[in-house]
Design a protein around this motif. Structure first.
Motif, PDB file in Angstrom:
ATOM      1  N   PRO A   1      11.128  23.332  41.204  1.00  0.00           N
ATOM      2  CA  PRO A   1       9.904  23.893  40.604  1.00  0.00           C
ATOM      3  C   PRO A   1       8.663  23.723  41.468  1.00  0.00           C
ATOM      4  O   PRO A   1       7.754  24.559  41.424  1.00  0.00           O
ATOM      5  CB  PRO A   1       9.788  23.145  39.276  1.00  0.00           C
TER       6      PRO A   1
ATOM      7  N   TRP B   1       9.030  30.407  27.522  1.00  0.00           N
ATOM      8  CA  TRP B   1       8.283  30.201  28.766  1.00  0.00           C
ATOM      9  C   TRP B   1       6.801  30.486  28.521  1.00  0.00           C
ATOM     10  O   TRP B   1       6.307  31.581  28.788  1.00  0.00           O
ATOM     11  CB  TRP B   1       8.825  31.141  29.828  1.00  0.00           C
TER      12      TRP B   1
ATOM     13  N   LEU C   1      15.900  32.068  38.652  1.00  0.00           N
ATOM     14  CA  LEU C   1      15.631  31.069  37.615  1.00  0.00           C
ATOM     15  C   LEU C   1      16.295  29.740  37.940  1.00  0.00           C
ATOM     16  O   LEU C   1      15.686  28.671  37.786  1.00  0.00           O
ATOM     17  CB  LEU C   1      16.130  31.574  36.264  1.00  0.00           C
TER      18      LEU C   1
ATOM     19  N   ILE D   1       4.440  27.454  35.552  1.00  0.00           N
ATOM     20  CA  ILE D   1       4.699  28.447  36.595  1.00  0.00           C
ATOM     21  C   ILE D   1       4.452  29.845  36.023  1.00  0.00           C
ATOM     22  O   ILE D   1       5.079  30.228  35.036  1.00  0.00           O
ATOM     23  CB  ILE D   1       6.148  28.345  37.112  1.00  0.00           C
TER      24      ILE D   1
ATOM     25  N   LEU E   1      10.095  24.874  34.017  1.00  0.00           N
ATOM     26  CA  LEU E   1       9.234  25.921  34.557  1.00  0.00           C
ATOM     27  C   LEU E   1       7.835  25.916  33.946  1.00  0.00           C
ATOM     28  O   LEU E   1       7.058  26.838  34.179  1.00  0.00           O
ATOM     29  CB  LEU E   1       9.879  27.296  34.338  1.00  0.00           C
TER      30      LEU E   1
ATOM     31  N   ALA F   1      14.309  28.069  40.707  1.00  0.00           N
ATOM     32  CA  ALA F   1      13.026  27.536  40.239  1.00  0.00           C
ATOM     33  C   ALA F   1      13.224  26.282  39.394  1.00  0.00           C
ATOM     34  O   ALA F   1      12.407  25.351  39.455  1.00  0.00           O
ATOM     35  CB  ALA F   1      12.284  28.602  39.443  1.00  0.00           C
ATOM     36  N   GLN F   2      14.278  26.241  38.605  1.00  0.00           N
ATOM     37  CA  GLN F   2      14.541  25.049  37.802  1.00  0.00           C
ATOM     38  C   GLN F   2      14.968  23.875  38.672  1.00  0.00           C
ATOM     39  O   GLN F   2      14.693  22.718  38.353  1.00  0.00           O
ATOM     40  CB  GLN F   2      15.603  25.355  36.753  1.00  0.00           C
TER      41      GLN F   2
END
Length: 251
Positions: free
Chosen positions: A50, A216, A43, A191, A188, A46-47
């Protein structure tokens, strides 16, 4: 046993290491996976990047928040009071400054107390603390794992010391995720993701995966009613989720 410094061991440095891999290999974007603490790291990656992420599969979901760290070292003691009494008493009697009390009383966090013990110059202090932590780990995963049993990896002194030292270091700093990951979910958006979590995961309750899913849009939450912090059926769901992402990506 030789110990290395922890001053450069944090999430930012780990993310730099991860990002170096696709850069070196010439990969523009990839599917990111993470299990347990690895889901926190996935996480955070990805943050931070992205545009690199085609999709995500997270298994036994954690974000290493303050709430999660305090639950796994203190709150879950309500379910295993006998074992937790021993675990907490060791920190109290080792002179860490930790004292049990109400939430209104300022005190040292138990995870911070154990982190300090693992940094002691006395190898006997480090050994005793690592053994107590390992016993507590085996205890709080017992429900989802189908009963108490010792993890054979603890017999390896090097593994046990390294595992406990790193776990207490990261947990006592809330995973070095500031602000908390749940407060940055806008990064995110768009995604695709599958979150897989066991209903019987006492160590990492389902609420974290649920809150992540709620924050999310487009994510999918799979709750395995029979498993805890991992198991065969969860692993099979993990495989299928990755196959789906690969098919969707056309790779």
């Amino acid at each position: 046993m030789r110990r290395t410094g922890r001053e450069h061991n944090d999430t930012k440095h780990l993310l730099d290491d991860i990002e170096a891999l696709p850069t070196h290999l010439g990969i523009d974007a990839w599917i990111v996976n993470g299990v347990s603490w690895g889901s926190t790291l996935a996480l955070a990656y990805a943050q931070a990047y992205p545009d690199r992420v085609l999709g995500m599969v997270l298994f036994a979901v954690t974000t290493t928040s303050r709430r999660e760290g305090d639950w796994i070292t203190e709150g879950v003691g309500a379910i295993f009071p006998e074992a937790w009494d021993r675990f907490a008493r060791h920190a109290e009697e080792a002179g860490t400054g930790y004292q049990r009390g109400t939430s209104e009383q300022p005190r040292t966090r138990l995870v911070a107390a154990y982190s300090a013990l693992l940094e002691s110059a006395d190898p006997a202090v480090r050994e005793a603390a690592s053994q107590e932590w390992a016993l507590w780990e085996d205890t709080h995963v017992a429900i989802g794992a189908g009963g108490f049993r010792r993890d054979p990896r603890w017999a390896d002194d090097r593994f046990r010391h390294a595992f406990v030292r790193l776990a207490t270091h990261y947990w006592s700093h809330d995973g070095f995720c500031a602000p908390p990951l749940l407060q940055r979910m806008d990064r995110l958006r768009g995604i695709p993701a599958t979150l897989i979590h066991g209903r019987r995961d006492i160590s990492s309750p389902l609420v974290t995966a649920w809150e992540l899913h709620r924050a999310w849009p487009g994510s999918r939450l799979i709750v395995d009613e029979g498993d805890g912090h991992g198991g065969a059926s969860m692993a099979e769901a993990w495989r299928r989720a990755n196959d789906d992402l690969v098919s969707a990506a056309g790779r």
